[in-house]
Design a protein around this motif. Structure first.
Motif, short mmCIF file in Angstrom:
data_model
loop_
_atom_site.label_atom_id
_atom_site.label_comp_id
_atom_site.label_asym_id
_atom_site.label_seq_id
_atom_site.Cartn_x
_atom_site.Cartn_y
_atom_site.Cartn_z
N LEU A 1 2.53 7.45 -11.25
CA LEU A 1 3.82 7.86 -11.81
C LEU A 1 4.97 7.44 -10.91
O LEU A 1 6.00 6.95 -11.39
CB LEU A 1 3.85 9.37 -12.03
N GLU A 2 4.81 7.63 -9.59
CA GLU A 2 5.86 7.24 -8.67
C GLU A 2 6.11 5.73 -8.73
O GLU A 2 7.24 5.27 -8.69
CB GLU A 2 5.51 7.65 -7.23
N GLY A 3 5.02 4.96 -8.84
CA GLY A 3 5.16 3.52 -8.94
C GLY A 3 5.90 3.11 -10.20
O GLY A 3 6.75 2.22 -10.18
N PHE A 4 5.61 3.79 -11.30
CA PHE A 4 6.30 3.51 -12.56
C PHE A 4 7.78 3.82 -12.43
O PHE A 4 8.64 3.07 -12.90
CB PHE A 4 5.67 4.36 -13.67
N ASP B 1 0.85 -1.19 0.00
CA ASP B 1 0.00 0.00 0.00
C ASP B 1 0.89 1.25 0.00
O ASP B 1 1.90 1.30 0.69
CB ASP B 1 -0.90 -0.01 1.24
N ILE B 2 0.50 2.25 -0.76
CA ILE B 2 1.32 3.46 -0.85
C ILE B 2 1.10 4.38 0.34
O ILE B 2 2.05 4.88 0.94
CB ILE B 2 1.03 4.21 -2.17
N ASP C 1 3.22 -3.59 -11.23
CA ASP C 1 1.91 -3.04 -11.60
C ASP C 1 1.42 -2.15 -10.46
O ASP C 1 2.03 -2.07 -9.39
CB ASP C 1 0.90 -4.14 -11.89
N TYR C 2 0.29 -1.51 -10.72
CA TYR C 2 -0.30 -0.53 -9.82
C TYR C 2 -1.79 -0.80 -9.77
O TYR C 2 -2.47 -0.74 -10.79
CB TYR C 2 0.00 0.87 -10.38
N THR D 1 -0.54 -0.88 -4.27
CA THR D 1 -1.98 -0.72 -4.13
C THR D 1 -2.27 0.61 -3.46
O THR D 1 -1.53 1.03 -2.56
CB THR D 1 -2.59 -1.85 -3.27
N THR D 2 -3.31 1.29 -3.90
CA THR D 2 -3.66 2.58 -3.31
C THR D 2 -5.05 3.00 -3.77
O THR D 2 -5.57 2.50 -4.77
CB THR D 2 -2.65 3.67 -3.69
N ALA D 3 -5.62 3.93 -3.03
CA ALA D 3 -6.90 4.52 -3.43
C ALA D 3 -6.69 5.79 -4.24
O ALA D 3 -7.65 6.42 -4.67
CB ALA D 3 -7.73 4.82 -2.19
N TYR D 4 -5.42 6.16 -4.48
CA TYR D 4 -5.11 7.43 -5.12
C TYR D 4 -4.42 7.23 -6.46
O TYR D 4 -3.27 6.79 -6.53
CB TYR D 4 -4.24 8.29 -4.20
N ARG D 5 -5.11 7.56 -7.53
CA ARG D 5 -4.59 7.35 -8.88
C ARG D 5 -3.32 8.16 -9.16
O ARG D 5 -2.47 7.76 -9.95
CB ARG D 5 -5.67 7.74 -9.90
#
Length: 238
Positions: free
Chosen positions: A87-90, A55-56, A96-97, A79-83
């Motif tokens: 970019l940070e995940g990439f 979770d982010i 994946d996100y 995983t997160t509720a915030y779209r």
């Protein structure tokens, strides 16, 4: 092949959902569940796993900060509720996100991406550092249908080119079919530093640095936003 997983999320219900999805799949096991990222960090030092569901947004230590703190990084599905955190995940090279609430169909797509990355990694041979008596540390990489010797002392930086990496040395440039993540694992961390999802630099070859990047001689190298803290710690001692 069986894959071990940790699930890290400050919401127990989110952990339960991911665990229930994993139980529906063959070849996956949950090795640990954590609502406290510090406890998860300690567990990873004792028992590494193949995949993190991370979770982010967590209190105290965010998932992105957690990921940056790891020296050896397993594959990660964020995983997160915030779209807006995609970019940070990439940039941190996550497999994946997943945006909450997570459907099983979308979960399966993320698992497919993870498995594809694992198959690709297993097909590659990790370069090995060699240092025979009287020889400088070096490694061999495959380029132009030959095994080319690369001295660690001569490496300036390594650049990712999708399925290839370009090794820039004092002698020239060598392109080999390899991933930058595998190369990062092979190079000694006391001498080399990942500063961007596409760049690894030799610490002793850095000639200048600023808030946005650094220089290797006359070549500017970008510093990714998610790597800035690690770069400042290594270079500036902050």
């Amino acid at each position: 092949m069986a894959y071990t997983c940790y699930i890290i999320d400050d919401e127990p219900i989110a952990i339960e959902i991911i665990e229930s999805y994993l139980l529906r799949l063959e070849g996956f096991s949950v090795a640990g569940k954590f609502t406290n990222p510090v406890k998860a960090f300690e567990a990873l030092q004792q028992q590494p796993v193949d995949l993190l569901f991370l979770d982010i947004q967590m209190p105290g230590l965010t998932g992105l900060e957690f990921l940056q703190s790891l020296r050896a990084k397993p594959e990660v599905i964020l995983t997160t509720a915030y779209r807006e955190f995609a970019l940070e995940g990439f940039e941190l090279d996550a497999a994946d996100y997943l945006l909450k609430p997570i459907s099983f169909d979308r979960f399966l797509k993320a698992i497919g991406k993870f498995q594809a990355r694992m198959r690709k990694a297993e097909s590659l041979v990790l370069p090995k550092i060699q240092a025979s008596e009287g020889e400088a540390p070096h490694l061999f990489v495959r380029a132009d249908r030959k095994n080319v010797k690369v001295l660690l002392d001569e490496i300036l930086y390594v650049e990712s080119l999708k399925d290839y990496v370009r090794i820039v040395t004092l002698q020239g440039k060598i392109t080999t079919k390899e991933t930058i993540t595998h190369f990062e694992e092979a190079l000694p961390k006391e001498r080399f530093l990942r500063v961007h999802r596409s760049f690894i630099v030799a610490k002793d070859k850095i000639t200048a640095h600023s808030a946005d990047g650094l220089d290797i001689g006359k070549v500017p190298i970008p510093v990714g936003r998610m790597y800035k803290l690690a770069v400042e710690k290594e270079i500036l001692g902050k």
